[in-house]
Design a protein around this motif. Structure first.
Motif, PDB file in Angstrom:
ATOM      1  N   GLU A  20     -26.636  -0.575  -0.997  1.00  0.00           N
ATOM      2  CA  GLU A  20     -27.308  -0.199   0.256  1.00  0.00           C
ATOM      3  C   GLU A  20     -26.796  -1.043   1.416  1.00  0.00           C
ATOM      4  N   GLY A  21     -26.433  -0.365   2.504  1.00  0.00           N
ATOM      5  CA  GLY A  21     -25.993  -1.057   3.701  1.00  0.00           C
ATOM      6  C   GLY A  21     -24.528  -1.426   3.730  1.00  0.00           C
ATOM      7  N   LYS A  22     -23.822  -1.194   2.644  1.00  0.00           N
ATOM      8  CA  LYS A  22     -22.404  -1.552   2.608  1.00  0.00           C
ATOM      9  C   LYS A  22     -21.610  -0.573   3.475  1.00  0.00           C
ATOM     10  N   PRO A  23     -20.699  -1.074   4.334  1.00  0.00           N
ATOM     11  CA  PRO A  23     -19.916  -0.155   5.173  1.00  0.00           C
ATOM     12  C   PRO A  23     -19.152   0.848   4.313  1.00  0.00           C
ATOM     13  N   ARG A  24     -19.134   2.087   4.746  1.00  0.00           N
ATOM     14  CA  ARG A  24     -18.516   3.153   3.963  1.00  0.00           C
ATOM     15  C   ARG A  24     -17.015   3.214   4.252  1.00  0.00           C
ATOM     16  N   ARG A  25     -16.244   3.013   3.229  1.00  0.00           N
ATOM     17  CA  ARG A  25     -14.782   3.156   3.314  1.00  0.00           C
ATOM     18  C   ARG A  25     -14.267   3.277   1.888  1.00  0.00           C
ATOM     19  N   VAL A  26     -13.324   4.169   1.651  1.00  0.00           N
ATOM     20  CA  VAL A  26     -12.692   4.224   0.334  1.00  0.00           C
ATOM     21  C   VAL A  26     -12.079   2.853   0.073  1.00  0.00           C
ATOM     22  N   LEU A  27     -12.467   2.224  -1.024  1.00  0.00           N
ATOM     23  CA  LEU A  27     -12.057   0.847  -1.268  1.00  0.00           C
ATOM     24  C   LEU A  27     -10.608   0.731  -1.710  1.00  0.00           C
ATOM     25  N   SER A  28     -10.129   1.721  -2.442  1.00  0.00           N
ATOM     26  CA  SER A  28      -8.790   1.622  -3.025  1.00  0.00           C
ATOM     27  C   SER A  28      -7.759   2.393  -2.213  1.00  0.00           C
ATOM     28  N   TYR A  29      -6.566   1.827  -2.096  1.00  0.00           N
ATOM     29  CA  TYR A  29      -5.460   2.529  -1.457  1.00  0.00           C
ATOM     30  C   TYR A  29      -5.054   3.701  -2.335  1.00  0.00           C
ATOM     31  N   CYS A  30      -5.003   4.885  -1.751  1.00  0.00           N
ATOM     32  CA  CYS A  30      -4.781   6.117  -2.514  1.00  0.00           C
ATOM     33  C   CYS A  30      -3.355   6.653  -2.408  1.00  0.00           C
ATOM     34  N   GLY A  31      -2.461   5.876  -1.836  1.00  0.00           N
ATOM     35  CA  GLY A  31      -1.092   6.346  -1.665  1.00  0.00           C
ATOM     36  C   GLY A  31      -0.214   6.173  -2.876  1.00  0.00           C
ATOM     37  N   GLY A  32      -0.730   5.505  -3.889  1.00  0.00           N
ATOM     38  CA  GLY A  32       0.033   5.325  -5.120  1.00  0.00           C
ATOM     39  C   GLY A  32       0.591   3.923  -5.261  1.00  0.00           C
ATOM     40  N   VAL A  33       0.670   3.478  -6.500  1.00  0.00           N
ATOM     41  CA  VAL A  33       1.134   2.129  -6.810  1.00  0.00           C
ATOM     42  C   VAL A  33       2.583   1.920  -6.364  1.00  0.00           C
ATOM     43  N   GLY A  34       3.445   2.888  -6.652  1.00  0.00           N
ATOM     44  CA  GLY A  34       4.844   2.758  -6.276  1.00  0.00           C
ATOM     45  C   GLY A  34       5.035   2.689  -4.771  1.00  0.00           C
ATOM     46  N   THR A  35       4.319   3.527  -4.041  1.00  0.00           N
ATOM     47  CA  THR A  35       4.400   3.528  -2.582  1.00  0.00           C
ATOM     48  C   THR A  35       3.885   2.218  -2.005  1.00  0.00           C
ATOM     49  N   TYR A  36       2.768   1.750  -2.532  1.00  0.00           N
ATOM     50  CA  TYR A  36       2.198   0.484  -2.064  1.00  0.00           C
ATOM     51  C   TYR A  36       3.181  -0.660  -2.285  1.00  0.00           C
ATOM     52  N   ARG A  37       3.769  -0.720  -3.459  1.00  0.00           N
ATOM     53  CA  ARG A  37       4.736  -1.783  -3.761  1.00  0.00           C
ATOM     54  C   ARG A  37       5.893  -1.738  -2.769  1.00  0.00           C
ATOM     55  N   GLN A  38       6.377  -0.538  -2.506  1.00  0.00           N
ATOM     56  CA  GLN A  38       7.499  -0.389  -1.578  1.00  0.00           C
ATOM     57  C   GLN A  38       7.131  -0.919  -0.193  1.00  0.00           C
ATOM     58  N   LYS A  39       5.920  -0.603   0.270  1.00  0.00           N
ATOM     59  CA  LYS A  39       5.495  -1.068   1.589  1.00  0.00           C
ATOM     60  C   LYS A  39       5.345  -2.587   1.622  1.00  0.00           C
ATOM     61  N   CYS A  40       4.826  -3.161   0.543  1.00  0.00           N
ATOM     62  CA  CYS A  40       4.714  -4.621   0.460  1.00  0.00           C
ATOM     63  C   CYS A  40       6.103  -5.267   0.455  1.00  0.00           C
ATOM     64  N   ASP A  41       7.026  -4.676  -0.293  1.00  0.00           N
ATOM     65  CA  ASP A  41       8.387  -5.205  -0.354  1.00  0.00           C
ATOM     66  C   ASP A  41       9.072  -5.128   1.009  1.00  0.00           C
ATOM     67  N   GLU A  42       8.810  -4.061   1.737  1.00  0.00           N
ATOM     68  CA  GLU A  42       9.408  -3.912   3.069  1.00  0.00           C
ATOM     69  C   GLU A  42       8.917  -5.003   4.017  1.00  0.00           C
ATOM     70  N   VAL A  43       7.637  -5.338   3.934  1.00  0.00           N
ATOM     71  CA  VAL A  43       7.096  -6.411   4.767  1.00  0.00           C
ATOM     72  C   VAL A  43       7.778  -7.734   4.441  1.00  0.00           C
ATOM     73  N   ALA A  44       7.915  -8.024   3.152  1.00  0.00           N
ATOM     74  CA  ALA A  44       8.571  -9.277   2.751  1.00  0.00           C
ATOM     75  C   ALA A  44      10.026  -9.303   3.209  1.00  0.00           C
ATOM     76  N   ALA A  45      10.727  -8.168   3.038  1.00  0.00           N
ATOM     77  CA  ALA A  45      12.151  -8.101   3.406  1.00  0.00           C
ATOM     78  C   ALA A  45      12.359  -8.269   4.908  1.00  0.00           C
ATOM     79  N   SER A  46      11.352  -7.928   5.698  1.00  0.00           N
ATOM     80  CA  SER A  46      11.452  -8.042   7.154  1.00  0.00           C
ATOM     81  C   SER A  46      11.161  -9.453   7.650  1.00  0.00           C
ATOM     82  N   GLY A  47      10.950 -10.371   6.725  1.00  0.00           N
ATOM     83  CA  GLY A  47      10.531 -11.714   7.131  1.00  0.00           C
ATOM     84  C   GLY A  47       9.068 -11.764   7.514  1.00  0.00           C
ATOM     85  N   TYR A  48       8.279 -10.883   6.866  1.00  0.00           N
ATOM     86  CA  TYR A  48       6.828 -10.812   7.045  1.00  0.00           C
ATOM     87  C   TYR A  48       6.472 -10.421   8.478  1.00  0.00           C
TER      88      TYR A  48
END
Length: 546
Positions: free
Chosen positions: A512-540
């Motif tokens: 009760e009272g918790k802000p409503r938002r889908v908690l999990s990223y729904c774009g897929g594990v592979g896509t998420y990893r790729q986006k994280c890797d891109e951030v690291a490769a860019s020097g964060y």
């Protein structure tokens, strides 16, 4: 590097202050690996855990029937072939005692326990802006001065219990996530189970044949998939171990971090072909139907309706009784938009004469009384034992129960109480050098084989800290703009799914009272990893460093 100890005067007198490079909160799957990785790069690091030993989720969740619903050979660390092959599972979906032994095996092989402080709860963590360091306090009176704070507290680790009067109950009352180590005698007793999610299902099917009488309090029925759980022979073990290299390549790239992935497009197949794919996935006896049949299940209402009706049909075949079908088969949401449990004769438990259902959808539980459970209509159901399988304050609860304060004294509990935000589930704007695993807005929040996702997050955090040290930098924090962009991307992805249209703990709807938002990223594990890797490769890029 070694830790240093000084003295400081706290409000309760003098306390030992330990100075470290990093503190890791939690000694489960993520915490053990994070401790290992940071220690390997030469940091002075301490793990802290409330349990008396390692295990995390698999230390606390020792309730009857607790077991994996990921296949054991994929729920493993993949950074070391020697470590992987040094352990052999006894069955396809191992149970809690074996899982706990496995995590102790990992901790012992990597010699991690010497750097973990057990039986200790972190009470607060405050960021000192002048020193650019975190001050961490524990319930044992420890005060730790650390550069980096890494939370590995688990997605489902903060039990959600909200019934008044629990302390008055004369019998025994347990929450499944805090089950005692000692044996609990249930034979012949009157037992009430509150909740029928994945945990409740495991408990119910395990104790139905043992107790004298069982009442199950159900608010929302669940779709299920029958688990096929053969014991492994030596040849089976050799076969899965031979796949180590292919697993290391495949698991990080699939949609949910499992060995299987979506291979079919609904529109490309005839009705007969679609039915065959669905049958084959169902007969696999795993979560394959949910996360590897048709991706359209999550987006297209017509596709979801057809697969949903298939599952209902399978459940009706087993239940037969129209009343039970009405009570146990969902009718107001689609298959796969909630967490889908695996089960073993769960439905058949309700065919037993000693098991009955108490629907609390329109007649909710009002309180716990000395005798048992009272519903809103005034009925008191008397029990010797009450088992609460009432779920968790998912994703956020473990951290909001710690007094975490970032820049300008801002409170994470208050911030998340207004709006649940993170940057890739790895950091939070306003909280420098705080790294997080298994928190919202990453796949590890729900839609992932947890070891696959947690390993990836641990490795990203380790690489990030290594990058900072290599550049002689001290602090990293996501910018507000970068966090805004990630939240917007997350929401756009999540809101395109049927998950966003269904009330469940996936949206925090159970609290009760918790802000409503889908908690999990729904774009897929592979896509998420790729986006994280891109951030690291860019020097964060998108992260402020100094």
């Amino acid at each position: 590097m070694t830790e240093t100890v000084t003295r400081s005067n706290g409000s309760n007198g003098a306390h030992a202050t330990t100075k470290l490079d990093a503190v890791v909160v939690g000694a489960g799957v993520a915490g053990l690996y994070q401790l290992f990785r940071l220690r390997e790069q030469g940091l002075s690091v301490r793990g802290i855990d409330a349990g008396s030993s390692v295990g995390g989720t698999w230390y606390w969740n020792r309730y009857p029937g607790a077991r994996f619903d990921s296949e054991g050979h994929t729920y493993q660390y993949l950074f070391s072939e020697e470590l992987y092959k040094g352990w052999s599972w006894s069955e396809r979906f191992p149970s809690q005692p074996e899982i706990e032994r496995w995590l102790n095996y990992v901790a012992d092989r990597l010699d991690l326990k010497k750097d973990i402080q057990f039986g200790t709860t972190v009470k607060s963590a405050h960021f000192d802006e002048a020193a650019q360091r975190w001050l961490v306090t524990t319930d044992k009176g420890d005060v730790i001065d650390t550069q980096f704070l890494v939370t590995c507290c688990g997605m489902l680790s903060a039990p959600h219990v909200s019934f008044p009067g629990q302390e008055t109950f004369k019998g025994e009352l347990f929450h499944t996530a805090r089950w005692p180590k000692g044996p609990i005698e249930l034979a012949g007793k009157r037992v009430g189970v509150v909740g029928n999610g994945a945990t409740g299902i495991q408990v119910i099917q395990s104790i139905a044949g043992e107790v004298g009488h069982l009442k199950v309090f159900i608010r929302t029925p669940q779709y299920i998939i029958p688990m096929k759980n053969p014991k492994w022979e030596a040849s089976d073990i050799e076969a899965y171990k031979s796949k180590f290299k292919s697993l290391t390549e495949r698991l990080p790239k699939t949609f949910t971090g499992f060995e299987f992935d979506f291979e079919h497009v609904w529109a490309d197949l005839t009705p007969a072909q679609r039915r065959q794919v669905i049958e084959d996935c169902w007969n696999h006896g795993s979560l394959k139907l949910w996360v590897s049949s048709f991706a359209e299940l999550f987006f297209d209402e017509a596709v979801n309706a057809e697969i949903t009706e298939f599952v209902r049909e399978k459940m009706r075949e087993r239940l037969k009784d129209p009343k039970l079908c009405e009570q146990l088969i969902p009718s107001d949401y689609g298959f796969g938009t909630h967490r889908v449990p695996l089960e073993s004769n769960f439905l058949e438990a309700f065919l037993r004469p000693n098991v009955e259902i108490v629907s609390v959808k329109n007649n909710p539980i009002a309180r716990i009384t000395p005798e048992g459970i009272q519903t809103a209509d005034g009925t008191v159901h008397e029990f010797d034992v009450v088992i609460l399988a009432t779920g968790f304050d998912a994703g956020t609860g473990a951290l909001t129960r710690i007094d975490i304060r970032g820049r300008d004294g801002r409170s994470l509990k208050e911030d998340w109480g207004r709006d649940i935000r993170t940057t890739m589930g790895l950091q939070v704007h306003g909280y420098p050098n705080l790294f997080t695993t298994a928190v919202p807005l990453a796949p590890s929040a729900a839609l992932c084989n947890m070891t696959t996702c947690l390993q990836q997050q641990v490795e990203w955090i380790d690489d990030c800290i290594k990058y900072l040290r290599g550049k002689n930098l001290n602090v990293i924090e996501p910018t507000r703009d970068a966090e805004d962009q990630w939240v917007a991307h997350h929401d756009e992805t999540a809101n395109a799914t049927l998950i966003a249209k269904t009330n469940s703990w996936y949206l925090g709807s159970n609290v009760e009272g918790k802000p409503r938002r889908v908690l999990s990223y729904c774009g897929g594990v592979g896509t998420y990893r790729q986006k994280c890797d891109e951030v690291a490769a860019s020097g964060y890029q998108g992260f402020a460093m100094q």
